[in-house]
Design a protein around this motif. Structure first.
Motif, PDB file in Angstrom:
ATOM      1  N   SER A 145     -26.229 -37.494  65.903  1.00  0.00           N
ATOM      2  CA  SER A 145     -25.120 -36.567  65.742  1.00  0.00           C
ATOM      3  C   SER A 145     -25.460 -35.279  66.480  1.00  0.00           C
ATOM      4  O   SER A 145     -26.629 -35.002  66.770  1.00  0.00           O
ATOM      5  CB  SER A 145     -24.827 -36.275  64.266  1.00  0.00           C
ATOM      6  N   GLN A 146     -24.439 -34.500  66.789  1.00  0.00           N
ATOM      7  CA  GLN A 146     -24.604 -33.303  67.593  1.00  0.00           C
ATOM      8  C   GLN A 146     -24.181 -32.076  66.797  1.00  0.00           C
ATOM      9  O   GLN A 146     -23.113 -32.057  66.191  1.00  0.00           O
ATOM     10  CB  GLN A 146     -23.774 -33.402  68.868  1.00  0.00           C
ATOM     11  N   VAL A 160     -19.922 -31.120  63.326  1.00  0.00           N
ATOM     12  CA  VAL A 160     -20.792 -32.292  63.419  1.00  0.00           C
ATOM     13  C   VAL A 160     -19.994 -33.416  64.056  1.00  0.00           C
ATOM     14  O   VAL A 160     -18.931 -33.777  63.572  1.00  0.00           O
ATOM     15  CB  VAL A 160     -21.311 -32.732  62.035  1.00  0.00           C
ATOM     16  N   THR A 161     -20.507 -33.935  65.150  1.00  0.00           N
ATOM     17  CA  THR A 161     -19.810 -34.996  65.861  1.00  0.00           C
ATOM     18  C   THR A 161     -20.678 -36.241  65.881  1.00  0.00           C
ATOM     19  O   THR A 161     -21.770 -36.236  66.445  1.00  0.00           O
ATOM     20  CB  THR A 161     -19.504 -34.579  67.319  1.00  0.00           C
ATOM     21  N   ALA A 162     -20.225 -37.293  65.229  1.00  0.00           N
ATOM     22  CA  ALA A 162     -20.978 -38.545  65.250  1.00  0.00           C
ATOM     23  C   ALA A 162     -20.876 -39.169  66.636  1.00  0.00           C
ATOM     24  O   ALA A 162     -19.817 -39.153  67.262  1.00  0.00           O
ATOM     25  CB  ALA A 162     -20.436 -39.507  64.196  1.00  0.00           C
ATOM     26  N   GLN A 163     -21.980 -39.696  67.119  1.00  0.00           N
ATOM     27  CA  GLN A 163     -22.030 -40.259  68.461  1.00  0.00           C
ATOM     28  C   GLN A 163     -22.344 -41.751  68.402  1.00  0.00           C
ATOM     29  O   GLN A 163     -23.353 -42.150  67.839  1.00  0.00           O
ATOM     30  CB  GLN A 163     -23.115 -39.543  69.292  1.00  0.00           C
ATOM     31  N   TRP A 170     -29.364 -31.904  68.913  1.00  0.00           N
ATOM     32  CA  TRP A 170     -29.070 -33.288  68.567  1.00  0.00           C
ATOM     33  C   TRP A 170     -29.952 -33.716  67.396  1.00  0.00           C
ATOM     34  O   TRP A 170     -31.139 -33.386  67.338  1.00  0.00           O
ATOM     35  CB  TRP A 170     -29.300 -34.198  69.759  1.00  0.00           C
TER      36      TRP A 170
END
Length: 314
Positions: free
Chosen positions: A64-65, A10-13, A54
């Motif tokens: 998040s991705q 999980v990558t916060a954008q 997304w």
């Protein structure tokens, strides 16, 4: 000992999700899931990856991705998505080479986020198609219409297919493939992996709304008292048993009506949540082919349309 699966990354954008159109979105509570589509980069249309989803949290406004593994579908446009019991199903669409009639699924309630391919189905799978529509009814996925191809035998045996006479082709050992539109209704039951095609009787007429009674598998026609402007590439969202919400599209004169190729989902309290889309277009070549602008402008806006007063608790 069995191996332990690691949770999906999980990558916060901080920056918004990449702008796009012709994508799939589903809304579950306050979470908006977005998959696929295309965007315009340096004047070139680019398919967006099919191994990522997304997620937009509508309560805190954060994207998040999720990276999705498994049997990843090809990159697709003009496919059709349906959401049933926490699972996103996609069917049909076109990749870089051809139209498809494949179905894939991913469990969005499972944080492992892994694609699977629907195989070993019962019944006749619908022919390859794009630009079709679908909805969920009593744990069934119901598909209607679309543009695609059929063989001579299939065309001769079908009363629900209108041939586009300018677009037939000869491919390999197949004598002829005819392209055109259909008004077929297909049902898919995920629990038994069964396809059925109920028989309906209907005429598709201009300025008419054709209603399909799913329980009776019959259709009826209703003349609309007043009609919006003619359009395509729009969304039509049911917000109650007797109300539809129409947004965007391309008018019959080539005018962009707000946005097109966007997605729209039912939110809380009659809200409609619209995401993405294209805001520019050049012209229609004919009734079938749509030519896009080399400088096509995509957006990544999340719009919430309130259609009724909110409760005091909200």
């Amino acid at each position: 000992m069995g191996s332990t699966k690691e949770p999906a990354a999980v990558t916060a954008q901080r920056s918004p999700v990449p702008p796009r159109s012709d994508h799939i979105s589903v809304l579950d509570g306050h979470k908006l899931y977005v998959w696929g589509g295309c965007q315009c980069v340096d004047g070139q249309e680019t398919f967006l990856p099919s191994n990522e989803i997304w997620l937009y949290d509508m309560e805190n406004g954060v994207w998040s991705q999720r990276h999705v593994g498994g049997e990843v579908p090809p990159v697709l446009l003009q496919t059709c998505g349906a959401y049933l019991q926490g699972i996103l199903y996609i069917f049909g669409g076109c990749d870089n080479n051809d139209y498809t009639n494949l179905m894939y699924f991913v469990d969005l309630s499972d944080e492992e986020y892994s694609w699977g391919k629907v195989t070993n189905t019962v019944g006749t799978i619908p022919s390859p198609r794009v630009r079709h529509s679908c909805w969920v009814y009593r744990n069934r996925l119901i598909y209607f219409g679309g543009y695609g191809c059929k063989s001579v035998r299939e065309v001769n045996n079908s009363k629900s297919f209108m041939v586009d006479e300018a677009s037939w082709a000869t491919i390999g050992s197949e004598f002829f493939l005819f392209w055109g539109w259909n008004n077929e209704v297909h049902m898919f039951e995920p629990e038994s992996a069964t396809w059925t095609e109920p028989q309906t009787q209907s005429k598709l007429l201009m300025n008419h709304i054709s209603l399909i009674s799913v329980s009776l598998l019959e259709t009826s026609e209703h003349q609309a008292a007043s009609l919006p402007r003619g359009r395509t590439l729009h969304t039509l969202t049911a917000i109650s048993d007797d109300t539809l919400f129409l947004f965007g599209g391309l008018s019959n004169s080539g005018e962009v009506l707000s946005t097109l190729w966007h997605s729209a989902d039912n939110g809380r309290d009659g809200d409609v949540v619209v995401f993405g889309g294209s805001q520019t277009f050049v012209f229609l070549m004919d009734s079938v082919a749509v030519l896009k602008s080399p400088s096509q402008s995509h957006c990544a806006d999340v719009l919430v349309f309130q259609t009724q007063p909110y409760s005091l608790s909200r």
